[in-house]
Scaffold this motif. Structure first.
Motif, mmCIF file in Angstrom:
data_model
loop_
_atom_site.group_PDB
_atom_site.id
_atom_site.type_symbol
_atom_site.label_atom_id
_atom_site.label_comp_id
_atom_site.label_asym_id
_atom_site.label_seq_id
_atom_site.Cartn_x
_atom_site.Cartn_y
_atom_site.Cartn_z
ATOM 1 N N MET A 129 0.840 -1.209 0.000
ATOM 2 C CA MET A 129 0.000 0.000 0.000
ATOM 3 C C MET A 129 0.871 1.254 0.000
ATOM 4 S SD MET A 129 -2.904 -1.352 2.678
ATOM 5 C CE MET A 129 -4.002 0.048 2.511
ATOM 6 N N LEU A 130 1.874 1.243 -0.858
ATOM 7 C CA LEU A 130 2.787 2.376 -0.984
ATOM 8 C C LEU A 130 2.960 2.702 -2.467
ATOM 9 C CD1 LEU A 130 5.597 1.269 1.508
ATOM 10 C CD2 LEU A 130 3.836 3.000 1.939
ATOM 11 N N SER A 131 3.082 3.986 -2.766
ATOM 12 C CA SER A 131 3.382 4.418 -4.125
ATOM 13 C C SER A 131 4.883 4.673 -4.215
ATOM 14 C CB SER A 131 2.601 5.694 -4.480
ATOM 15 O OG SER A 131 3.072 6.248 -5.687
ATOM 16 N N ALA A 132 5.599 3.793 -4.911
ATOM 17 C CA ALA A 132 7.060 3.901 -4.988
ATOM 18 C C ALA A 132 7.476 5.231 -5.602
ATOM 19 C CB ALA A 132 7.620 2.739 -5.791
ATOM 20 N N GLU A 133 6.768 5.660 -6.640
ATOM 21 C CA GLU A 133 7.133 6.898 -7.326
ATOM 22 C C GLU A 133 6.991 8.104 -6.401
ATOM 23 O OE1 GLU A 133 4.915 4.751 -8.375
ATOM 24 O OE2 GLU A 133 5.791 3.811 -10.153
ATOM 25 N N ALA A 134 5.842 8.182 -5.698
ATOM 26 C CA ALA A 134 5.614 9.307 -4.780
ATOM 27 C C ALA A 134 6.610 9.288 -3.630
ATOM 28 C CB ALA A 134 4.180 9.265 -4.245
ATOM 29 N N GLY A 135 6.921 8.092 -3.131
ATOM 30 C CA GLY A 135 7.865 7.976 -2.026
ATOM 31 C C GLY A 135 9.270 8.400 -2.415
ATOM 32 N N MET A 136 9.729 7.952 -3.577
ATOM 33 C CA MET A 136 11.084 8.310 -4.018
ATOM 34 C C MET A 136 11.194 9.803 -4.288
ATOM 35 S SD MET A 136 12.437 5.123 -6.371
ATOM 36 C CE MET A 136 11.001 5.040 -7.432
ATOM 37 N N LEU A 137 10.165 10.379 -4.883
ATOM 38 C CA LEU A 137 10.190 11.810 -5.167
ATOM 39 C C LEU A 137 10.226 12.625 -3.878
ATOM 40 C CD1 LEU A 137 10.045 14.171 -7.156
ATOM 41 C CD2 LEU A 137 7.533 13.967 -7.099
ATOM 42 N N THR A 138 9.390 12.246 -2.913
ATOM 43 C CA THR A 138 9.361 12.952 -1.635
ATOM 44 C C THR A 138 10.689 12.814 -0.897
ATOM 45 O OG1 THR A 138 6.993 12.470 -1.454
ATOM 46 C CG2 THR A 138 8.108 13.240 0.535
ATOM 47 N N ALA A 139 11.217 11.593 -0.841
ATOM 48 C CA ALA A 139 12.495 11.351 -0.158
ATOM 49 C C ALA A 139 13.621 12.129 -0.829
ATOM 50 C CB ALA A 139 12.808 9.863 -0.150
ATOM 51 N N PHE A 140 13.620 12.172 -2.156
ATOM 52 C CA PHE A 140 14.666 12.892 -2.890
ATOM 53 C C PHE A 140 14.629 14.388 -2.577
ATOM 54 C CE2 PHE A 140 15.782 15.422 -6.669
ATOM 55 C CZ PHE A 140 17.118 15.089 -6.786
ATOM 56 N N LEU A 141 13.446 14.973 -2.601
ATOM 57 C CA LEU A 141 13.326 16.420 -2.366
ATOM 58 C C LEU A 141 13.724 16.780 -0.932
ATOM 59 C CD1 LEU A 141 9.978 17.167 -4.258
ATOM 60 C CD2 LEU A 141 12.309 17.689 -5.004
ATOM 61 N N VAL A 142 13.236 16.007 0.036
ATOM 62 C CA VAL A 142 13.555 16.290 1.440
ATOM 63 C C VAL A 142 15.049 16.082 1.694
ATOM 64 C CG1 VAL A 142 13.204 15.519 3.821
ATOM 65 C CG2 VAL A 142 11.244 15.781 2.287
ATOM 66 N N SER A 143 15.612 15.016 1.137
ATOM 67 C CA SER A 143 17.041 14.741 1.318
ATOM 68 C C SER A 143 17.896 15.826 0.678
ATOM 69 C CB SER A 143 17.396 13.376 0.715
ATOM 70 O OG SER A 143 16.692 12.344 1.359
ATOM 71 N N LEU A 144 17.477 16.316 -0.475
ATOM 72 C CA LEU A 144 18.225 17.365 -1.158
ATOM 73 C C LEU A 144 18.243 18.647 -0.334
ATOM 74 C CD1 LEU A 144 19.766 17.948 -3.775
ATOM 75 C CD2 LEU A 144 17.621 18.787 -4.763
ATOM 76 N N VAL A 145 17.106 18.976 0.279
ATOM 77 C CA VAL A 145 17.039 20.166 1.132
ATOM 78 C C VAL A 145 17.964 20.014 2.335
ATOM 79 C CG1 VAL A 145 15.542 21.496 2.682
ATOM 80 C CG2 VAL A 145 14.713 20.824 0.420
ATOM 81 N N TYR A 146 17.921 18.817 2.970
ATOM 82 C CA TYR A 146 18.784 18.600 4.130
ATOM 83 C C TYR A 146 20.256 18.598 3.724
ATOM 84 C CZ TYR A 146 20.932 16.600 8.260
ATOM 85 O OH TYR A 146 21.736 16.410 9.349
ATOM 86 N N LEU A 147 20.565 18.009 2.569
ATOM 87 C CA LEU A 147 21.936 17.956 2.076
ATOM 88 C C LEU A 147 22.529 19.352 1.945
ATOM 89 C CD1 LEU A 147 23.797 15.567 0.942
ATOM 90 C CD2 LEU A 147 23.214 16.466 -1.304
#
Length: 251
Positions: free
Chosen positions: A85-103
């Protein structure tokens, strides 16, 4: 129906538990090895944690927006440990954006940080393979080969086992003992370890996908293979550019 493990009053689906254990182990190992790449262990740990939390939340919200009927009758399902019950595309996009901001906020070096995180990605890939074995996902096409497994009413290619074996192979290839991080090593070039992982992972997907029975198609082409070929080409081009830049600097 997915296999369930009972932990006291909790009923946890086995694939979800395997992924949780894999994430825990990957976090622990990656944090300890981050110093080898000149990266703060605490910063890398926080980066992974923020990426994971945001990725899971984004994946679940993305799935809920795509299939709202799955949660209307039972809103508490939003908090379940069901990987399906997870959307891989939405999860990867969200993780990428948040990680980029923290980076950027933590002022971490981009390529060296990706090198440090490659351990996490590699261990997680192995855990995902084991979770597919537990769930029966990504099952293979029927075959008469002697190592075929009985699944869903037919003898099939054990594609989940192929996935685990090849993921373990990638982990062994990219594993970087301290002694290999020298000026004579490919891994000394920032980003090369991560790019090698991406290249090998793309090749694995290209090789395994024809044996899977659940492939999605884009016209006459398998979707996963099409995406993997694009990623492989981009990763090879990027690695070549980084090797060329380092050769110019050394020359």
């Amino acid at each position: 129906m997915l296999p369930i493990i009972h932990l006291g009053p909790l009923a946890v689906q086995t694939p979800g538990l395997i992924l949780l254990l894999g994430v825990w182990f990957a976090l622990d190992v990656t944090e300890k090895h981050a110093v080898r790449f000149g990266i703060s262990s605490s910063k890398v740990y926080r980066l992974m944690l923020w990426g994971l939390i945001s990725g899971i939340m984004g994946a679940r919200i993305g799935y809920a927006l795509q299939f709202p009927q799955a949660f209307l009758s039972s809103p508490a399902s939003l908090l379940s440990l069901t990987p399906q019950m997870l959307s891989a595309e939405a999860g990867m996009l969200t993780a990428f954006l948040v990680s980029l901001v923290y980076l950027q906020k933590a002022q971490l070096p981009f390529w060296r940080t990706l090198d440090a995180l490659t351990t996490f990605f590699s261990i997680l890939a192995v855990a995902m393979g084991f979770s597919h074995i537990a769930s029966g996902e990504n099952f293979g096409i029927p075959t008469t080969l002697p190592w075929a497994v009985e699944l869903w009413g037919a003898r099939r290619h054990p594609t989940q086992i192929y996935e685990v074996i090849l993921s373990l192979g990638i982990l062994l290839v990219i594993w970087t003992p301290r002694k290999t991080l020298s000026t004579d090593s490919l891994f000394e070039i920032p980003g090369s370890r991560f790019l090698l992982f991406v290249i090998l992972t793309a090749i694995v997907q290209i090789v395994i996908e024809p044996f899977r029975a659940s492939s999605l198609w884009i016209g006459p082409v398998r979707q996963v293979q099409f995406i993997a070929w694009l990623i492989l080409a981009l990763a090879l081009w990027t690695l070549d550019r980084r090797l060329s830049q380092r050769a110019k600097i050394s020359g």
